[in-house]
Design a protein around this motif. Structure first.
Motif, PDB file in Angstrom:
ATOM      1  N   PRO B 106       0.809  -1.218   0.000  1.00  0.00           N
ATOM      2  CA  PRO B 106       0.000   0.000   0.000  1.00  0.00           C
ATOM      3  C   PRO B 106       0.847   1.276   0.000  1.00  0.00           C
ATOM      4  O   PRO B 106       1.896   1.327   0.641  1.00  0.00           O
ATOM      5  CB  PRO B 106      -0.761  -0.109   1.327  1.00  0.00           C
ATOM      6  CG  PRO B 106       0.196  -0.806   2.229  1.00  0.00           C
ATOM      7  CD  PRO B 106       0.963  -1.776   1.357  1.00  0.00           C
ATOM      8  N   ILE B 107       0.376   2.282  -0.715  1.00  0.00           N
ATOM      9  CA  ILE B 107       1.015   3.600  -0.626  1.00  0.00           C
ATOM     10  C   ILE B 107       0.636   4.224   0.708  1.00  0.00           C
ATOM     11  O   ILE B 107       1.474   4.794   1.394  1.00  0.00           O
ATOM     12  CB  ILE B 107       0.567   4.474  -1.818  1.00  0.00           C
ATOM     13  CG1 ILE B 107       1.271   3.988  -3.094  1.00  0.00           C
ATOM     14  CG2 ILE B 107       0.858   5.953  -1.556  1.00  0.00           C
ATOM     15  CD1 ILE B 107       0.840   4.681  -4.348  1.00  0.00           C
ATOM     16  N   LYS B 109      -0.258   3.470   4.312  1.00  0.00           N
ATOM     17  CA  LYS B 109      -0.043   2.303   5.190  1.00  0.00           C
ATOM     18  C   LYS B 109      -1.320   1.847   5.889  1.00  0.00           C
ATOM     19  O   LYS B 109      -1.417   0.715   6.344  1.00  0.00           O
ATOM     20  CB  LYS B 109       1.025   2.647   6.227  1.00  0.00           C
ATOM     21  CG  LYS B 109       2.404   2.736   5.612  1.00  0.00           C
ATOM     22  CD  LYS B 109       3.427   3.202   6.599  1.00  0.00           C
ATOM     23  CE  LYS B 109       3.280   4.666   6.918  1.00  0.00           C
ATOM     24  NZ  LYS B 109       3.471   5.551   5.761  1.00  0.00           N
ATOM     25  N   LYS B 166       6.151   8.424  -4.242  1.00  0.00           N
ATOM     26  CA  LYS B 166       7.286   8.467  -3.305  1.00  0.00           C
ATOM     27  C   LYS B 166       7.143   7.482  -2.154  1.00  0.00           C
ATOM     28  O   LYS B 166       8.131   7.081  -1.544  1.00  0.00           O
ATOM     29  CB  LYS B 166       7.462   9.886  -2.748  1.00  0.00           C
ATOM     30  CG  LYS B 166       6.388  10.350  -1.774  1.00  0.00           C
ATOM     31  CD  LYS B 166       6.692  11.756  -1.282  1.00  0.00           C
ATOM     32  CE  LYS B 166       5.826  12.153  -0.097  1.00  0.00           C
ATOM     33  NZ  LYS B 166       4.399  12.310  -0.409  1.00  0.00           N
ATOM     34  N   ASP B 167       5.922   7.076  -1.852  1.00  0.00           N
ATOM     35  CA  ASP B 167       5.721   6.180  -0.714  1.00  0.00           C
ATOM     36  C   ASP B 167       5.436   4.738  -1.116  1.00  0.00           C
ATOM     37  O   ASP B 167       5.062   3.929  -0.263  1.00  0.00           O
ATOM     38  CB  ASP B 167       4.561   6.694   0.151  1.00  0.00           C
ATOM     39  CG  ASP B 167       4.974   7.898   0.972  1.00  0.00           C
ATOM     40  OD1 ASP B 167       6.146   7.950   1.375  1.00  0.00           O
ATOM     41  OD2 ASP B 167       4.139   8.793   1.185  1.00  0.00           O
ATOM     42  N   THR B 168       5.604   4.417  -2.396  1.00  0.00           N
ATOM     43  CA  THR B 168       5.271   3.043  -2.790  1.00  0.00           C
ATOM     44  C   THR B 168       6.343   2.064  -2.310  1.00  0.00           C
ATOM     45  O   THR B 168       7.538   2.350  -2.382  1.00  0.00           O
ATOM     46  CB  THR B 168       5.105   2.932  -4.316  1.00  0.00           C
ATOM     47  OG1 THR B 168       4.550   1.658  -4.617  1.00  0.00           O
ATOM     48  CG2 THR B 168       6.442   3.085  -5.039  1.00  0.00           C
ATOM     49  N   PRO B 169       5.915   0.927  -1.797  1.00  0.00           N
ATOM     50  CA  PRO B 169       6.891  -0.078  -1.409  1.00  0.00           C
ATOM     51  C   PRO B 169       7.257  -1.002  -2.581  1.00  0.00           C
ATOM     52  O   PRO B 169       8.090  -1.873  -2.444  1.00  0.00           O
ATOM     53  CB  PRO B 169       6.172  -0.860  -0.304  1.00  0.00           C
ATOM     54  CG  PRO B 169       4.728  -0.632  -0.521  1.00  0.00           C
ATOM     55  CD  PRO B 169       4.561   0.589  -1.370  1.00  0.00           C
TER      56      PRO B 169
END
Lengths: 484, 190
Positions: B106-107, B109, B166-169
């Protein structure tokens, strides 16, 4: 005997001031004797129903404000059953999980009745562990999360990461002479409309047509807007009315409801704001003894009670308007006899609408922030604007910050009359007010400096809040979080 | 698992699929049939918004952006937000069922799996393309029938946006990949 009295007060009627467990929070004292305003469940309801009804009433007054704040922790987010493990920690479906009334000894800023490290409950483990997700936060304690300028539980419109980054490089002041655009529009003078009325158009009983009244009315917004004397002083009178009949229907001091008839949006906000909440339509009305007896299965019991007993069972209700003397903030002694109505701040015959922006406020408020205003740069700018020596909208009055001009539902410019939307936490003011003139970083630092706020912003912020620096570092330099 | 559908869930399902009355065989509907029906509607609407609105206007014709901060940016809500707003709107109207969009990557969390069944279900639909996952779990003292359906990248823009955030895992999604799952719950106690 004592128990019987308490039972009678609770179930039938009477002044329940003695039953108040302790002082209420903030301005709730204005209606605290109307218990059912908040305690809306029927007597003998289950605990679940009682709590549900209690929490539902919070939204009666605070719903619009929460929606406008883009609430970061809305109730709806926590209703999903997948959030059940959070319910055990802090049940964010209920306002009362964090805000308990009648608990002054544990009530903290923001009316919070939890320990101020409450974020630890959900943001200290698993995917939500902020110390892992944000290396910059690794050494921080959880009681610093809600430090001014960092995070709020509800309103983070000016504090979210991308917003911080987007406005990171702003100077402390936006240009040499920034203006509040909507304030400038609201003071604009334009050609009077064709429906505007002049001195000679005034229709009122002759004894009311004094030179002073005529001069003031003719120069007021009401005359410009085509509102003749009877529009306010005899609103129920038919348009074509004989002067004798008009005199009979004349009201020397029009009621607030007359103002509300035209100024609907302002009235709605006023009635949930700190000045006018006494007139909120959802404040519980006094209980009727006969109705209470009937609900208890004792229909008609009141008929057999003596007058004195019936008087004792009469509900106390808050007066229809707040008085200055009841305020919990420092107020001027000479203002203590005043009540709060539209006319407390607005003089409907006055030529100068700006009086309601400073003079009206300072005629009652006597706290340090208000007193210091008159030595502030903001006040100097306001005086220059009022004198016509500076552009419209460049001045900063009390209302500029606390009751700013906003766009109304019809696209017009109106003054916001619910101060709660622009008051606490003070970061609420950053976007709609401060950033008209100041850069985001300066605004965050200034509002975080309590002494500077008390001095009405004379001087510079004593400390710097790191939030923008941290956000920029993470986003622009690719500082890694646990998610990446 | 195949127990009869509660009345409230049946009504909710009927409302959601837009029919005026429960079908003749409503008495025989299982929880699984109901969640399957609900998912068809959700999946179709989600696909239409993603392809016909976001992919067309933002990616192809470039007349408007899609942004997480759509109000500030005067942009379109992201497809995942559109889905969440719908779920929150449904929750305002009924407790008969709830749903959410989750992912192992998830982008936001908040959309990571939390319950054991969510974790198991999301992993199952990734490991078994084209299959759904059904189970039962207890949350907050209530028992739920829980269904997990694969959520697939139906347009190139799904993969490209997630890969570049920017927050993608995870940054190697491709068209038609299972990017997450739609989780639907029906309480079975009431």
């Amino acid at each position: 005997m004592g128990g019987a009295a308490v039972a009678a007060w609770m179930l039938v009627g009477g002044d329940r001031t003695a039953l108040l467990p302790d002082a209420t929070t903030g301005v709730h004292h204005q209606f605290e004797v109307a218990c059912e305003t908040c305690h809306a469940a029927k007597p003998f309801s289950t605990e679940k129903k009682t709590i549900k009804a209690l929490n539902k009433t919070c939204y009666t007054c605070h719903d619009d404000e929460l929606k406008a704040s883009s609430d970061s922790h809305p109730r709806k987010k926590f209703r999903d059953p997948r959030m059940a493990d959070y319910w055990e920690k802090i049940d964010a479906r209920l306002c009362t999980s964090c805000h308990i009334e009648h608990k002054p000894e544990i009530t903290r800023p923001g009316a919070v009745t939890l320990a101020m490290d409450y974020c630890v409950a959900c943001h200290s483990e698993g995917k939500q562990d902020v110390r892992v997700n944000r290396p910059s936060h690794a050494g921080l304690e959880f009681d610093t999360c809600a430090t001014a300028g960092c995070h709020n539980f509800h309103d983070n419109r000016a504090l979210y990461e991308d917003f911080l980054v987007k406005h990171a490089d702003q100077p402390w002041l936006n240009g040499q002479a920034p203006v509040h655009a909507l304030q400038a529009i609201s003071w604009e003078t334009s050609e009077p409309p064709k429906t505007a009325l002049a001195r000679a158009d005034a229709i009122a009983p002759s004894e009311k047509l004094t030179d002073e009244a005529l001069d003031h009315w003719a120069a007021s917004g009401h005359a410009t807007g085509g509102v003749n004397c009877a529009g306010c002083h005899a609103p129920e009178a038919p348009e074509q009315v004989a002067m004798a009949d008009l005199a009979l229907q004349w009201s020397e001091a029009p009621e607030m409801k007359t103002c509300w008839g035209c100024h609907k949006e302002e009235a709605k906000a006023f009635r949930v704001g700190r000045h006018g909440m006494r007139s909120h339509p959802k404040i519980a009305k006094p209980r009727k003894t006969s109705k209470q007896f009937k609900a208890l299965g004792w229909k008609g019991a009141e008929d057999s009670l003596p007058e004195q007993m019936l008087a004792w069972l009469e509900d106390a209700s808050p007066p229809p308007q707040m008085t200055v003397a009841e305020a919990r903030l420092p107020m001027k002694r000479e203002a203590h006899g005043e009540t709060l109505s539209c006319g407390s701040c607005h003089q409907p015959h006055s030529v100068d609408r700006r009086e309601a922006s400073v003079e009206a406020c300072a005629s009652c408020h006597a706290d340090e922030h208000t007193t210091a205003y008159f030595d502030s740069s903001h006040y100097r700018l306001w005086k220059a604007e009022v004198a016509g020596e500076a552009p419209a909208g460049s001045g900063v009055s009390c209302a500029t910050c606390h009751m700013p001009k906003v766009e109304g539902r019809r696209g017009d410019v109106i003054a916001a009359h619910n101060q709660n939307e622009f008051l606490r936490p003070n970061e609420k003011m950053i976007r709609p007010v401060c950033m008209d003139c100041h850069g985001l970083g300066f605004a965050i630092d200034a509002l975080a400096d309590a002494d500077l706020v008390a001095r009405n912003f004379q001087g510079r912020p004593a400390a710097h809040i790191d939030s923008i620096d941290w956000a920029v570092r993470r986003v622009k330099t690719g500082e890694q979080g646990a998610n990446q | 698992m195949q127990s009869k559908l509660s009345k409230s869930a049946m009504v909710a399902a009927a409302l959601t699929i837009g029919v005026q009355a429960a079908p003749a065989s409503a008495e025989d509907l299982s929880y699984q049939q109901v969640t399957d029906m609900l998912h068809v509607v959700m999946d179709t609407d989600r696909s239409v918004y993603t392809k016909n609105v976001v992919a067309r206007l933002a990616a192809k014709e470039k007349v408007i952006k899609a942004s997480e901060y759509f109000e500030d940016d005067k942009a379109l809500p992201l497809p995942a937000q559109m889905f969440r707003f719908g779920a929150e709107g449904v929750a305002d109207k009924t407790d008969a069922f709830s749903y959410s969009l989750l992912s192992l990557w998830p982008i936001n969390k908040q959309n990571a799996p939390k319950t054991d069944l969510e974790k198991e279900g999301l992993q199952f639909i990734v490991d078994n393309p084209g299959e759904n996952f059904y189970g039962e779990e207890e949350l907050g003292g209530e028992t739920y029938f829980t269904a997990v359906y694969p959520d697939v990248a139906v347009a190139e823009v799904c993969a490209s946006c997630h890969n570049g955030h920017k927050d993608t895992p995870r940054d190697d999604f491709e068209l038609d990949d299972v990017m997450g799952g739609v989780v639907i719950r029906i309480p079975t106690d009431s």
